[in-house]
Design a protein around this motif. Structure first.
Motif, PDB file in Angstrom:
ATOM      1  N   ASN A   1       0.836  -1.199   0.000  1.00  0.00           N
ATOM      2  CA  ASN A   1       0.000   0.000   0.000  1.00  0.00           C
ATOM      3  C   ASN A   1       0.869   1.247   0.000  1.00  0.00           C
ATOM      4  O   ASN A   1       1.807   1.363   0.799  1.00  0.00           O
TER       5      ASN A   1
ATOM      6  N   ILE B   1       0.400   5.331   0.351  1.00  0.00           N
ATOM      7  CA  ILE B   1      -0.607   6.283   0.817  1.00  0.00           C
ATOM      8  C   ILE B   1      -0.016   7.688   0.817  1.00  0.00           C
ATOM      9  O   ILE B   1       1.015   7.932   1.448  1.00  0.00           O
TER      10      ILE B   1
ATOM     11  N   SER C   1      -4.504   6.699  -2.222  1.00  0.00           N
ATOM     12  CA  SER C   1      -3.990   5.381  -1.880  1.00  0.00           C
ATOM     13  C   SER C   1      -3.906   4.515  -3.132  1.00  0.00           C
ATOM     14  O   SER C   1      -4.785   4.576  -3.986  1.00  0.00           O
ATOM     15  N   GLU C   2      -2.852   3.735  -3.223  1.00  0.00           N
ATOM     16  CA  GLU C   2      -2.656   2.781  -4.323  1.00  0.00           C
ATOM     17  C   GLU C   2      -2.213   1.455  -3.727  1.00  0.00           C
ATOM     18  O   GLU C   2      -1.543   1.426  -2.695  1.00  0.00           O
ATOM     19  N   LYS C   3      -2.554   0.371  -4.395  1.00  0.00           N
ATOM     20  CA  LYS C   3      -2.083  -0.952  -3.986  1.00  0.00           C
ATOM     21  C   LYS C   3      -1.262  -1.520  -5.135  1.00  0.00           C
ATOM     22  O   LYS C   3      -1.722  -1.556  -6.269  1.00  0.00           O
TER      23      LYS C   3
ATOM     24  N   ARG D   1       3.198   0.595   3.168  1.00  0.00           N
ATOM     25  CA  ARG D   1       2.979  -0.607   3.977  1.00  0.00           C
ATOM     26  C   ARG D   1       3.268  -1.829   3.124  1.00  0.00           C
ATOM     27  O   ARG D   1       2.749  -1.940   2.011  1.00  0.00           O
TER      28      ARG D   1
END
Length: 79
Positions: A22, A24, A37-39, A60
């Motif tokens: 993640n 952010i 936010s991106e995953k 993260r």
């Protein structure tokens, strides 16, 4: 750091070493808030640039982070 049209020249490269990293973006100002936010999945790369709205980035998961100041690897949760 050169400023042009509300964007600074500083940027970071984030490469996911595992699935589900993640990234952010955090806002500037008196109250710091999440604004984006991106995953990322394993092997995906994201280039993030600091702007007049983004003052920090929280990462993260296990990723390699490359900046003009050097390179660092974040650790997976639980290490």
């Amino acid at each position: 750091m050169e400023k042009k049209d509300g964007v600074t020249s500083d940027y970071i490269v984030i490469k996911a070493i595992e699935d589900g990293v993640n990234v952010i973006g955090l806002t500037r100002g008196t109250d710091t808030k999440f604004h984006h936010s991106e995953k990322l999945d394993k092997g995906e790369v994201m280039i993030a640039q600091f702007t007049e709205h983004t003052s920090a980035v929280k990462i993260r998961g296990n990723a390699r982070i490359i900046t003009s100041y050097g390179e660092i690897e974040s650790e997976p949760k639980g290490k």
